[in-house]
Design a protein around this motif. Structure first.
Motif, PDB file in Angstrom:
ATOM      1  N   UNK A 145       0.873  -1.160   0.181  1.00  0.00           N
ATOM      2  CA  UNK A 145       0.075   0.017  -0.094  1.00  0.00           C
ATOM      3  C   UNK A 145       0.800   1.190   0.042  1.00  0.00           C
ATOM      4  N   UNK A 146       2.382   1.163  -0.007  1.00  0.00           N
ATOM      5  CA  UNK A 146       2.922   2.106  -0.077  1.00  0.00           C
ATOM      6  C   UNK A 146       2.725   3.146  -1.444  1.00  0.00           C
ATOM      7  N   UNK A 147       2.616   4.408  -1.282  1.00  0.00           N
ATOM      8  CA  UNK A 147       2.485   5.462  -2.360  1.00  0.00           C
ATOM      9  C   UNK A 147       3.910   5.876  -2.964  1.00  0.00           C
ATOM     10  N   UNK A 148       4.743   5.956  -2.138  1.00  0.00           N
ATOM     11  CA  UNK A 148       6.103   6.351  -2.340  1.00  0.00           C
ATOM     12  C   UNK A 148       7.006   5.767  -1.522  1.00  0.00           C
ATOM     13  N   UNK A 149       8.305   5.668  -1.954  1.00  0.00           N
ATOM     14  CA  UNK A 149       9.428   5.121  -1.155  1.00  0.00           C
ATOM     15  C   UNK A 149      10.727   6.233  -1.133  1.00  0.00           C
ATOM     16  N   UNK A 150      11.676   5.842  -0.246  1.00  0.00           N
ATOM     17  CA  UNK A 150      12.956   6.483  -0.365  1.00  0.00           C
ATOM     18  C   UNK A 150      13.807   5.467   0.273  1.00  0.00           C
ATOM     19  N   UNK A 151      15.113   5.497  -0.596  1.00  0.00           N
ATOM     20  CA  UNK A 151      15.919   4.441   0.104  1.00  0.00           C
ATOM     21  C   UNK A 151      17.399   5.269   0.503  1.00  0.00           C
ATOM     22  N   UNK A 152      18.038   4.643   1.594  1.00  0.00           N
ATOM     23  CA  UNK A 152      19.376   5.030   1.993  1.00  0.00           C
ATOM     24  C   UNK A 152      20.267   4.233   1.964  1.00  0.00           C
ATOM     25  N   UNK A 153      21.614   4.534   1.545  1.00  0.00           N
ATOM     26  CA  UNK A 153      22.741   3.493   1.557  1.00  0.00           C
ATOM     27  C   UNK A 153      23.568   3.904   2.568  1.00  0.00           C
ATOM     28  N   UNK A 154      24.025   2.989   3.664  1.00  0.00           N
ATOM     29  CA  UNK A 154      24.851   3.583   4.715  1.00  0.00           C
ATOM     30  C   UNK A 154      25.819   2.759   4.903  1.00  0.00           C
ATOM     31  N   UNK A 155      27.045   3.166   5.047  1.00  0.00           N
ATOM     32  CA  UNK A 155      28.264   2.415   5.393  1.00  0.00           C
ATOM     33  C   UNK A 155      28.231   2.195   6.952  1.00  0.00           C
ATOM     34  N   UNK A 156      28.570   1.148   7.364  1.00  0.00           N
ATOM     35  CA  UNK A 156      28.635   0.703   8.789  1.00  0.00           C
ATOM     36  C   UNK A 156      30.110   0.161   9.119  1.00  0.00           C
ATOM     37  N   UNK A 157      30.872   0.765   9.952  1.00  0.00           N
ATOM     38  CA  UNK A 157      32.112   0.551   9.960  1.00  0.00           C
ATOM     39  C   UNK A 157      32.033  -0.425  11.500  1.00  0.00           C
ATOM     40  N   UNK A 158      31.952  -1.860  11.463  1.00  0.00           N
ATOM     41  CA  UNK A 158      31.796  -2.377  12.911  1.00  0.00           C
ATOM     42  C   UNK A 158      33.074  -2.090  13.717  1.00  0.00           C
ATOM     43  N   UNK A 159      34.184  -1.736  13.465  1.00  0.00           N
ATOM     44  CA  UNK A 159      35.376  -1.658  14.518  1.00  0.00           C
ATOM     45  C   UNK A 159      35.571  -0.049  14.828  1.00  0.00           C
ATOM     46  N   UNK A 160      34.871   0.751  14.383  1.00  0.00           N
ATOM     47  CA  UNK A 160      35.080   2.178  14.396  1.00  0.00           C
ATOM     48  C   UNK A 160      34.123   2.432  15.968  1.00  0.00           C
ATOM     49  N   UNK A 161      34.695   3.715  16.745  1.00  0.00           N
ATOM     50  CA  UNK A 161      33.879   3.979  17.881  1.00  0.00           C
ATOM     51  C   UNK A 161      32.401   4.487  17.402  1.00  0.00           C
ATOM     52  N   UNK A 162      31.565   3.919  18.448  1.00  0.00           N
ATOM     53  CA  UNK A 162      30.011   3.956  18.172  1.00  0.00           C
ATOM     54  C   UNK A 162      29.727   5.498  17.806  1.00  0.00           C
ATOM     55  N   UNK A 163      30.245   6.631  17.833  1.00  0.00           N
ATOM     56  CA  UNK A 163      29.974   7.851  17.354  1.00  0.00           C
ATOM     57  C   UNK A 163      30.331   7.980  15.938  1.00  0.00           C
ATOM     58  N   UNK A 164      31.209   7.208  15.311  1.00  0.00           N
ATOM     59  CA  UNK A 164      31.668   7.214  13.998  1.00  0.00           C
ATOM     60  C   UNK A 164      31.186   5.871  13.129  1.00  0.00           C
ATOM     61  N   UNK A 165      30.471   5.151  13.685  1.00  0.00           N
ATOM     62  CA  UNK A 165      30.252   3.576  13.217  1.00  0.00           C
ATOM     63  C   UNK A 165      29.401   3.815  11.894  1.00  0.00           C
ATOM     64  N   UNK A 166      28.538   4.766  11.848  1.00  0.00           N
ATOM     65  CA  UNK A 166      27.642   4.747  10.574  1.00  0.00           C
ATOM     66  C   UNK A 166      27.755   5.925   9.842  1.00  0.00           C
ATOM     67  N   UNK A 167      27.811   5.923   8.608  1.00  0.00           N
ATOM     68  CA  UNK A 167      28.162   7.226   7.687  1.00  0.00           C
ATOM     69  C   UNK A 167      26.957   6.903   6.239  1.00  0.00           C
TER      70      UNK A 167
END
Length: 188
Positions: A145-167
């Motif tokens: 039933x979705x009328x529109x969608x938006x996607x996001x690509x996210x880099x996840x750095x597992x070994x990075x500190x939590x505040x810099x883990x996702x970009x």
């Protein structure tokens, strides 16, 4: 007596040849600063040249997130991760036909990451085959039933500190969706 000596010599030669091949393979695959061209010593015997993803091994995972909106004007859904799960078992070393789809999607997301890192024109990116593949995967994960969608690509750095883990890498525009064709239906 002579046949035992011949068998023993043949066995020793085979073990020696295998050991020499393994040592040569290791030496052939050392970092370039230590790498000697061993072909002149092997008499034409081929040595494998593995690099194991060097000099730039992968240090991040790429995730595909999707959110949808409905035609009733409600707020968009929260972002949700629709990255395909890939089972890893010992049999996948020999036979893994299910890896092709997730690998194709991963390669498309990697290509979009490269385009984004190189500041490619967004209009050009949206017309690219990797973008269309990622959109198709996002569409398949969207509610009917979705009328529109938006996607996001996210880099996840597992070994990075939590505040810099996702970009975040790339966020699509809102893409209007038509009705989902019924299963087995053909489009004309």
């Amino acid at each position: 007596m002579l046949s035992e000596r011949i068998r023993g010599a043949a066995g020793a030669f085979a073990v020696g040849a295998l050991a020499a091949h393994l040592v040569s393979t290791v030496l052939q695959n050392t970092p370039d600063s230590y790498n000697q061209d061993l072909r002149k010593f092997t008499g034409g015997w081929p040595l494998p040249g593995w690099r194991f993803f060097a000099p730039n091994p992968g240090v991040q995972n790429v995730h595909l997130l999707v959110r949808e909106s409905t035609s009733d004007g409600a707020a968009p859904t929260p972002w949700r991760d629709v990255t395909p799960e890939v089972d890893h078992g010992w049999t996948q070393v020999l036979w893994n036909p299910g890896s092709r789809g997730p690998k194709a999607l991963f390669d498309a997301m990697q290509q979009l990451s490269v385009m984004s890192a190189n500041q490619a024109d967004f209009g050009w990116v949206t017309r690219s085959l990797p973008y269309q593949l990622v959109f198709s995967a996002s569409r398949a994960a969207a509610a009917d039933d979705s009328a529109a969608l938006q996607f996001l690509l996210m880099n996840v750095f597992p070994s990075a500190p939590p505040e810099r883990r996702m970009k975040p890498i790339l966020t699509s525009e809102w893409i209007a969706l038509g009705p989902v064709p019924a299963e087995g239906a053909t489009t004309g």
